[in-house]
Design a protein around this motif. Structure first.
Motif, PDB file in Angstrom:
ATOM      1  N   LEU A   1     -25.203  45.634 -30.120  1.00 40.39           N
ATOM      2  CA  LEU A   1     -24.298  45.690 -31.267  1.00 40.39           C
ATOM      3  C   LEU A   1     -24.520  46.963 -32.079  1.00 40.39           C
TER       4      LEU A   1
ATOM      5  N   SER B   1     -25.094  33.467 -39.232  1.00 38.16           N
ATOM      6  CA  SER B   1     -23.962  32.880 -39.949  1.00 38.16           C
ATOM      7  C   SER B   1     -23.132  31.980 -39.029  1.00 38.16           C
TER       8      SER B   1
ATOM      9  N   PHE C   1     -25.477  33.705 -33.910  1.00 38.22           N
ATOM     10  CA  PHE C   1     -25.659  34.462 -35.142  1.00 38.22           C
ATOM     11  C   PHE C   1     -26.180  33.582 -36.267  1.00 38.22           C
TER      12      PHE C   1
ATOM     13  N   MET D   1     -25.157  35.367 -27.639  1.00 40.68           N
ATOM     14  CA  MET D   1     -25.895  35.467 -28.897  1.00 40.68           C
ATOM     15  C   MET D   1     -25.454  34.393 -29.870  1.00 40.68           C
TER      16      MET D   1
ATOM     17  N   ARG E   1     -30.457  43.133 -32.350  1.00 43.56           N
ATOM     18  CA  ARG E   1     -29.119  43.726 -32.252  1.00 43.56           C
ATOM     19  C   ARG E   1     -29.121  44.892 -31.273  1.00 43.56           C
TER      20      ARG E   1
ATOM     21  N   ILE F   1     -25.505  38.941 -21.793  1.00 43.19           N
ATOM     22  CA  ILE F   1     -26.207  38.258 -22.873  1.00 43.19           C
ATOM     23  C   ILE F   1     -25.246  37.304 -23.566  1.00 43.19           C
TER      24      ILE F   1
ATOM     25  N   PRO G   1     -22.029  45.446 -25.442  1.00 40.61           N
ATOM     26  CA  PRO G   1     -22.560  44.074 -25.377  1.00 40.61           C
ATOM     27  C   PRO G   1     -22.005  43.271 -24.205  1.00 40.61           C
ATOM     28  N   ARG G   2     -20.696  43.428 -23.924  1.00 40.46           N
ATOM     29  CA  ARG G   2     -20.080  42.564 -22.914  1.00 40.46           C
ATOM     30  C   ARG G   2     -20.570  42.854 -21.501  1.00 40.46           C
TER      31      ARG G   2
ATOM     32  N   ALA H   1     -28.852  43.307 -27.966  1.00 41.68           N
ATOM     33  CA  ALA H   1     -27.485  42.812 -27.777  1.00 41.68           C
ATOM     34  C   ALA H   1     -26.506  43.952 -27.536  1.00 41.68           C
TER      35      ALA H   1
END
Lengths: 274, 362
Positions: B52, B83, B81, B79, B47, B77, B72-73, B50
């Motif tokens: 985050l 979930s 997840f 990602m 994270r 990258i 992040p943007r 990333a």
């Protein structure tokens, strides 16, 4: 049949019986009011009561709606409710989002503070507020009443929108952020559409809360009465048909609210958002 | 070019240190697996890469650019997840197109790229469905397709297979490996599943308590674990550890375990001499032990506790002195619980470790 299964079955029957009784407790008066509201005016004194209004008539409702002040009061009620809804959403939804998403110092205290605003009875709040509004030349106006209703509705708005936003997984917004969104875009494109059904429910709830509120309305307005305030003040000297029709009319938004919420919450994304 | 460099990355949650000054270099187009038990800081690290979660100290570089303070943007990258985080209010098509729409890719091009990403993951016939109308495995494919559609130079994956059932996971693992080889992206892949790590990674970084214990190729991590933790965490069954005593005899150094004396490689002599007090561990994998029902010279004597037939081979649990040793035998070798058994260790496969720190001797 095993004894265990039998007692379980009996227990189930008991639960159903209780549920039916509770439902009847609420539904029977509503039904009777409805029947009376759509019967002819003389029919109200009939006994035994007919199960369906016969002949069906809108006389009673028309009589109520044409009574002096009712239309104006309805207009006031709608204006107050709309302002309340708008302001409490604009203030409450961001607060709910903050509670749902961010860990900040004093978050729990904040939560308790929100609820504790409801600990003061409206009676205690209304009199000083009335005095204040009179001093500011703000008394007897739909706007000051809307302000009061907003204060009353905000705790619910914040808590409800808070749980609505909490039910939208944080992952989704984070995924949006890795795909090129900034925080605001992630909110607008992902969290907001998913929260919309819940937010709509919160909005309607606020509307109904303001529509039904009578105490502050009675104290804070004189000529610009809202509908419940008007009905309450003339209740004792009004004929029975007026009371039934008024009761039914006041009930309507709540009924619509419940039907709408059910449909909205279950049919849209209710099953997708876990 | 998208090599990733972590420079003393630290992240704490209150008093809990999630990563303690982790430094790691990931080459361009490398498949790096972060492996460790839950709570070891691997997801925190991912994270952090990333963007985050902001890190507390250290720097992160992607493709030579310092991205530590970028959102992040801006990090080039994508990602996946754990979930899946597939958007439930958008169709599969719009899910995959999401990143491209944010980049304002022209319509024709966008359609083409969504289509090809969907075909790569074999979900092209699901594009008009909503996520609720596809299975869990397909939803996972949507998540991967969405990440690869933006053609980011760095692909971050947070336990992408852990929510799939065993059979699907096996199938998806092989497919991911094929897919990611074609992509030419630098991949950082977080998992707690050592089999996944061994099968997918170019290199594996084994983490524990917020630190990287060892970062090496799967084979090296498996054959030459840097510590007893790594040896015990990787491999199924985990590595066996036998207590050994260093015996010096003039210029010679031998290690005695049970009734057997072993000759360690000569270059370890000086290091072993310093461990005469504490003693050492002999780390040996189950497949590097030869079991025999007959007595043999240089073999440890023990008795069989449990026999587990696993189809391709049998897994024995053998009591040797105070220790229990896992041994692989042929599927047709017949051993009975309670039976006497002699174990011969492949000396060149033994990993010699300090008993006090668990560190392997170089």
């Amino acid at each position: 049949m095993k004894p265990g299964a039998r007692s379980r079955r009996l227990g189930r029957a008991g639960v159903y019986l209780l549920a039916i009784l509770m439902a009847l407790w609420v539904l029977v008066p509503i039904y009777l009011i409805g029947v009376a509201a759509f019967s002819e005016q003389q029919a109200i004194y009939q006994f035994p009561k007919p199960a369906i209004p016969r002949p069906f008539s809108t006389d009673t409702m028309a009589f109520f709606l044409q009574s002096r002040g009712v239309l104006d009061a309805t207009k006031s009620s709608v204006i107050v409710a709309l302002i309340t809804l708008l302001v409490s959403m604009v203030i409450g939804a961001p607060a709910g989002y903050a509670i749902a998403r961010f860990l900040f110092r004093g978050r729990d205290t904040f939560r308790i503070l929100i609820v504790s605003t409801r600990a003061f009875p409206i009676v205690i709040l209304s009199i000083p507020l009335a005095v204040t509004f009179i001093r500011w030349g703000f008394y007897d106006s739909v706007y000051s009443l809307a302000l009061m209703h907003t204060a009353l509705a905000l705790p619910f708005t914040i808590l409800i929108t808070g749980s609505v936003f909490a039910s939208v997984p944080k992952d989704l917004e984070e995924a949006a952020m890795t795909l090129g969104c900034n925080r605001a875009q992630a909110f607008l494109r992902v969290a907001l559409p998913l929260a919309l059904p819940g937010l709509a429910a919160a909005t309607l709830f606020t509307f109904v809360l303001s529509w039904n509120e009578v105490f502050a309305a009675v104290i804070l307005t004189v000529r610009n009465r809202t509908l419940p305030a008007l009905v309450l003040t003339v209740l004792n000297e009004s004929p029975l048909p007026y009371r039934f029709a008024g009761g039914f009319f006041l009930l309507l938004p709540s009924l619509v609210f419940m039907l709408f919420i059910r449909r909205y919450l279950f049919s849209l994304w209710g099953r997708v958002v876990k | 070019m998208a090599e990733i460099r972590l420079d003393n990355v630290r992240k704490t949650f209150g008093k809990v240190v999630a990563t303690r000054d982790v430094s790691l270099s990931i080459h361009d187009r490398e498949f790096m697996v972060l492996l460790g038990p839950s709570g070891c800081g691997k997801t925190t690290l991912l994270r952090g890469i990333a963007g985050l979660d902001a890190i507390d100290a250290g720097r992160i570089f992607i493709g030579g650019q310092d991205v530590t303070d970028l959102p992040p943007r801006r990090r080039r990258i994508a990602m996946v997840f754990q979930s899946y985080a597939v958007f439930p209010h958008l169709t599969v098509f719009e899910n995959i197109a999401f990143g491209l729409r944010m980049q304002h890719v022209a319509d024709a091009d966008l359609k083409k790229r969504v289509q090809s990403a969907a075909e790569l993951l074999q979900i092209a016939d699901l594009l008009q469905r909503y996520p609720a109308q596809v299975s869990g495995g397909q939803r996972q494919r949507v998540a991967v397709a969405r990440a690869i559609a933006v053609q980011a130079e760095v692909l971050l994956m947070d336990e992408p297979l852990s929510n799939l059932d065993a059979l699907l996971r096996l199938e998806m693992r092989a497919e991911l490996k094929r897919l990611l080889k074609e992509l030419n992206a630098t991949v950082v892949y977080v998992t707690h599943d050592q089999v996944e790590a061994l099968s997918l990674g170019d290199r594996i970084a084994v983490m524990k308590d917020g630190s990287i214990l060892q970062c090496d190729t799967p084979l090296n991590v498996y054959d030459y674990p840097a510590s007893d933790f790594v040896g015990g965490f990787i491999g199924n069954p985990p590595m066996n550890f036998l207590a050994g005593r260093v015996v010096t005899n003039g210029s010679g150094v031998r290690v005695q375990a049970g009734s057997v004396e072993f000759d360690p490689p000569a270059h370890l002599g000086p290091a072993l001499r310093q461990e005469t007090e504490a003693g050492i561990w002999l780390g040996i994998r189950a497949e590097n032990i030869q079991a025999s029902p007959a007595q043999a010279d240089g073999a440890l004597h023990g008795s069989v506790l449990v026999v587990e037939p696993l189809g391709s081979h049998n897994l024995l649990t053998v009591q040797v002195g105070n220790e229990r040793v896992k041994v692989n035998t042929h599927a047709d070798a017949v051993f009975q619980p309670g039976q006497s058994i002699w174990l011969r260790l492949a000396v060149d496969k033994i990993r010699w470790m300090r008993r006090d720190t668990g560190q392997a001797l170089p």
